[in-house]
Design an enzyme around this catalytic site. Structure first.
Site, short mmCIF file in Angstrom:
data_model
loop_
_atom_site.label_atom_id
_atom_site.label_comp_id
_atom_site.label_asym_id
_atom_site.label_seq_id
_atom_site.Cartn_x
_atom_site.Cartn_y
_atom_site.Cartn_z
N SER A 170 1.13 -1.35 -0.08
CA SER A 170 -0.20 -0.11 -0.12
C SER A 170 0.58 1.42 0.10
O SER A 170 0.48 2.39 -0.53
CB SER A 170 -1.15 0.13 1.19
OG SER A 170 -0.07 -0.22 2.60
N CYS B 168 -6.66 -6.92 0.22
CA CYS B 168 -5.89 -6.21 1.54
C CYS B 168 -4.65 -5.08 0.92
O CYS B 168 -5.26 -4.25 1.25
CB CYS B 168 -4.74 -7.59 0.13
SG CYS B 168 -3.45 -7.70 1.95
N ILE C 160 -1.92 -12.97 2.70
CA ILE C 160 0.09 -12.63 2.90
C ILE C 160 0.06 -11.43 3.49
O ILE C 160 -0.63 -10.25 3.20
CB ILE C 160 0.32 -12.27 1.55
CG1 ILE C 160 -0.57 -13.58 0.49
CG2 ILE C 160 2.06 -12.14 1.38
CD1 ILE C 160 -0.44 -13.75 -0.58
N ARG C 161 1.04 -11.31 4.21
CA ARG C 161 1.30 -9.90 5.69
C ARG C 161 -0.63 -9.23 5.57
O ARG C 161 -0.34 -8.19 5.03
CB ARG C 161 2.21 -9.81 4.86
CG ARG C 161 3.58 -10.59 4.31
CD ARG C 161 4.97 -10.01 5.32
NE ARG C 161 4.92 -8.26 6.51
CZ ARG C 161 5.49 -7.59 6.24
NH1 ARG C 161 5.67 -6.97 5.46
NH2 ARG C 161 5.67 -7.57 7.35
N HIS D 196 -6.40 -12.51 -0.31
CA HIS D 196 -5.87 -12.43 -2.36
C HIS D 196 -7.44 -13.96 -2.63
O HIS D 196 -6.63 -14.91 -3.13
CB HIS D 196 -4.99 -13.02 -2.14
CG HIS D 196 -4.23 -11.86 -2.00
ND1 HIS D 196 -3.46 -11.05 -3.07
CD2 HIS D 196 -3.93 -11.46 -0.84
CE1 HIS D 196 -2.69 -10.46 -2.10
NE2 HIS D 196 -2.65 -10.36 -0.86
N GLU E 133 -8.14 -13.50 -5.59
CA GLU E 133 -7.15 -14.22 -7.22
C GLU E 133 -6.27 -14.85 -7.00
O GLU E 133 -5.46 -15.17 -8.29
CB GLU E 133 -6.73 -12.13 -7.58
CG GLU E 133 -5.16 -11.66 -7.31
CD GLU E 133 -5.10 -11.46 -5.85
OE1 GLU E 133 -6.45 -11.90 -5.25
OE2 GLU E 133 -4.53 -11.24 -5.24
N1 GLN Z 1 1.61 -6.25 3.59
C1 GLN Z 1 0.44 -5.00 2.61
C2 GLN Z 1 0.95 -3.46 3.13
O1 GLN Z 1 0.47 -3.22 4.36
C3 GLN Z 1 -0.02 -5.63 2.03
C4 GLN Z 1 -0.13 -7.02 2.06
C5 GLN Z 1 -1.09 -7.77 0.69
O2 GLN Z 1 -1.81 -6.69 0.15
N2 GLN Z 1 -0.92 -8.56 0.09
O3 GLN Z 1 -0.11 -2.70 1.99
#
Ligand code: GLN
Length: 200
Positions: A59, A89, A143-144, A179, A181
């Site tokens: 982001s 996300c 994912i994170r 996610h 996708e």
């Molecule tokens: N960790 C990412 C962020 O802070 C987001 C993770 C993702 O889009 N898979 O922007």
């Protein structure tokens, strides 16, 4: 709307393509009958389109590029005017009006407090199957991922996983922390397309 009527309408979806998992979203959307294009620069916004996808990625990078490319204000206006928008996300982070562990905010259109990278580095990625309102059990790959800590008035919770909110709807916005996708399942994208006509 069923598949046939989706095909007849063929909504046109702009996928933000400055960074992140935009190609995967385009593939899925095209598979279910949408026309898609990539939003990379200001002139990509000159055409009419029916929906916007904000993909996962980073982001901070996306936010900076949106400003550098002059895309930020025009996209913010479109979202505020009611353009159906699907953020996943990092896209959810861009939509939120408060980040609890970051001084930035971006579009600020979604009344929700989000903690970035809430699941930590070690446990950054995981997979669950949980119920999504109106769809049923779906695969969810994190994912994170950002954590939706709190939602404001009028925000509808569509899914939870491990007792945490992972999908919400607010007016023209659909925002999720996982996610969709990255799995074969097309139903969340279909859900997004099916709700388009109500909003735009
Ligand atoms: N960790 C990412 C962020 O802070 C987001 C993770 C993702 O889009 N898979 O922007």
């Amino acid at each position: 709307m069923n598949e046939k009527s989706l095909k007849n309408k063929s909504p046109k979806i702009g996928v933000l393509a400055v960074q992140g998992a935009f190609a995967e979203h385009r593939q899925i959307l095209e598979k279910i009958g949408a026309e898609t294009f990539e939003i990379r620069q200001l002139r990509d916004l000159e055409q009419h389109f029916d929906g916007l996808v904000l993909p996962g990625g980073e982001s901070t990078v996306q936010g900076k590029l949106l400003h550098d490319l002059g895309l930020f204000e025009p996209l913010k206006n479109l979202i505020e005017k009611g353009l159906p928008t699907f953020g996943t996300c990092a896209g959810l982070i861009l939509l939120a009006n408060k980040l609890s562990n970051d001084s930035h905010t971006y579009f600020g259109a979604l009344p929700a407090t989000i903690e970035r990278n809430a699941y930590g580095r070690q446990l950054g990625s995981f997979y669950v199957e949980e119920n999504f309102e109106g769809i049923g059990k779906i695969p969810m790959t994190f994912i994170r991922a950002p954590l939706i800590q709190k939602v404001g008035e009028g925000v509808q919770v569509l899914a939870t996983a491990n007792d945490q909110i992972v999908a919400v709807r607010y007016k023209n916005q659909l925002a999720i922390s996982f996610h969709p996708e990255l799995n074969e399942d097309l139903r969340v994208h279909k859900y997004f397309l099916e709700t388009l006509p109500h909003f735009y």
